[in-house]
Design an enzyme around this catalytic site. Sequence first.
Site, mmCIF file in Angstrom:
data_model
loop_
_atom_site.group_PDB
_atom_site.id
_atom_site.type_symbol
_atom_site.label_atom_id
_atom_site.label_comp_id
_atom_site.label_asym_id
_atom_site.label_seq_id
_atom_site.Cartn_x
_atom_site.Cartn_y
_atom_site.Cartn_z
ATOM 1 N N SER A 54 -37.742 -96.089 19.534
ATOM 2 C CA SER A 54 -36.189 -96.708 20.116
ATOM 3 C C SER A 54 -36.625 -97.867 20.738
ATOM 4 O O SER A 54 -37.320 -97.974 21.376
ATOM 5 C CB SER A 54 -35.557 -95.644 20.445
ATOM 6 O OG SER A 54 -34.158 -96.244 21.149
ATOM 7 N N CYS A 71 -30.769 -100.626 10.863
ATOM 8 C CA CYS A 71 -30.688 -99.163 11.016
ATOM 9 C C CYS A 71 -31.374 -98.044 10.116
ATOM 10 O O CYS A 71 -32.238 -97.072 10.347
ATOM 11 C CB CYS A 71 -29.091 -98.724 10.874
ATOM 12 S SG CYS A 71 -28.218 -99.237 12.256
ATOM 13 N N ARG A 111 -36.878 -89.728 17.502
ATOM 14 C CA ARG A 111 -35.938 -90.936 17.548
ATOM 15 C C ARG A 111 -34.462 -90.349 17.793
ATOM 16 O O ARG A 111 -34.200 -89.272 16.926
ATOM 17 C CB ARG A 111 -35.953 -91.774 16.245
ATOM 18 C CG ARG A 111 -34.742 -92.729 16.179
ATOM 19 C CD ARG A 111 -34.937 -93.479 15.139
ATOM 20 N NE ARG A 111 -33.930 -94.749 15.032
ATOM 21 C CZ ARG A 111 -33.630 -95.591 15.693
ATOM 22 N NH1 ARG A 111 -34.540 -95.974 16.666
ATOM 23 N NH2 ARG A 111 -32.563 -96.408 15.579
ATOM 24 N N ARG A 129 -20.489 -96.076 22.320
ATOM 25 C CA ARG A 129 -21.543 -94.787 22.208
ATOM 26 C C ARG A 129 -21.569 -94.151 23.311
ATOM 27 O O ARG A 129 -21.849 -92.830 23.245
ATOM 28 C CB ARG A 129 -22.865 -95.271 21.444
ATOM 29 C CG ARG A 129 -22.568 -95.533 19.771
ATOM 30 C CD ARG A 129 -23.745 -96.092 19.315
ATOM 31 N NE ARG A 129 -24.115 -97.410 19.943
ATOM 32 C CZ ARG A 129 -25.494 -97.953 19.785
ATOM 33 N NH1 ARG A 129 -26.223 -97.358 19.047
ATOM 34 N NH2 ARG A 129 -25.465 -99.066 20.210
ATOM 35 N N CYS A 161 -25.096 -95.042 10.871
ATOM 36 C CA CYS A 161 -24.899 -96.201 10.271
ATOM 37 C C CYS A 161 -24.712 -96.040 8.651
ATOM 38 O O CYS A 161 -25.779 -96.281 8.059
ATOM 39 C CB CYS A 161 -25.764 -97.432 10.624
ATOM 40 S SG CYS A 161 -25.313 -98.993 9.763
ATOM 41 N N ASP A 204 -19.420 -101.699 22.753
ATOM 42 C CA ASP A 204 -20.109 -100.577 22.208
ATOM 43 C C ASP A 204 -19.466 -99.237 22.810
ATOM 44 O O ASP A 204 -19.086 -99.242 24.068
ATOM 45 C CB ASP A 204 -21.705 -100.622 22.820
ATOM 46 C CG ASP A 204 -22.323 -99.334 22.043
ATOM 47 O OD1 ASP A 204 -22.083 -98.315 21.535
ATOM 48 O OD2 ASP A 204 -23.716 -99.814 21.972
#
Length: 423
Positions: free
Chosen positions: A358, A265, A247, A336, A252, A334
């Site tokens: 995921s 999360c 993963r 990320r 978070c 987002d």
Amino acid sequence: MSTGSSTSTQGGSHIRLTSHPGQGAGGAPVIHWGAADPKERGPLIGTTTNRSQRNVIGTHSGSYGVYRALAVAAGNLTKGHRADLTNTAPTERIGPYPQWADPGKIVSIDPWGASVAEVFADELAQGMDIRPTIAVTQAHIHLPEVRQALAFQRLSVDGKFLLEDGSAAVTKIAVEPVWWLPGVAKRFGVSEAVLRKTLFEETGGMYPELVTRGDLEVFLPPIGGQTLYVFGQVQDLADPGVTLTARVHDECNGSDVFGSDICTCRPYLTHAIEECIKGAQAGGVGLIAYSRKEGRALGEVTKFLVYNARKRQVGGDSADKYFLRTECVAGVQDMRFQELMPDVLHWLGVKKIHRLVSMSNDKFDAITGSGIEVGERIKIPDELVPADARVEIEAKIAAGYFTDGSVPDATQLAATKGRDLVE
């Protein structure tokens, strides 16, 4: 941007600005990113009082470099302290792997960052201030969810991977970011000049070398890094014949640490850890790659503002407006940007993830797009989704996240409501 010197307010000491070529950097080792031989690649030297040796932009320790500065200013740390690396060597040897010599595979971490004391021993002996950017150690992790899995007999003690006290044995790896700017720019599809200028401007001009020192190609950005947790033999990660359960998890804090129920999360993270333990016990290997990208890299303040906006909007929280509320506050859904995420997998030699825990389409696309094969994808079990996180999970599935069930339509999304009150 001009160079020169000025006088500080403390003690009249000189501050020499060395942001242009020829200003004291002539003795720095040249970096050849992607070279298979670490000697040819050259050491990365950032945090040092000897300007003539610096060959990177920025300093070590990411955002913690500011705390180091405070410690020096307060007199608690001697300026230019050199770490004694005796007995700090990795507890597990990792690599080198062919990916280390491919400048297209790894652009955001230093493949040799864990072994600088070994591969650059001569340079260290010559007085160069070379510091590790990766550390590898052994540990045990204790999680109530793992003990619960034992109680419900989903897991069993084996004495090797899972111990009698409910703790799991892991190899723990800390990784600091190291950006090779030409490679990062290519990964994002922009010119290096645009990347450098934007980094300079959006950090308030903190690193002038980004725009004045084109000869320096490596940047130590002031951001958080990653922690890897390996269940089983680290070397097995590079063997596609050994089943890998993995993963990639983005931080978070509210959920991961404090159990906030507005998102999935922590439940997803602990479910992945359980799957990793099972995988190791079955003869495979497990991996959790934990990245510091709080609130989709928007930051925790922005995340909490979005929580309020979602709960207080007309009609209350709903999946059809989940991403819209984030964009209204942050300007983007987002940040990320998973383009750099696969680098650490390539550093570990990973060629195939047999079981990816995921649902994220962005993570899946980044991993497979980098040349790593993915077999089975594992979604979070419905019974682990907190009631107040149903809005999030429905919105993500509708946006393209993996599911083995039905994808909700617009009417169903609008009907998905969370609590009307602020958390």
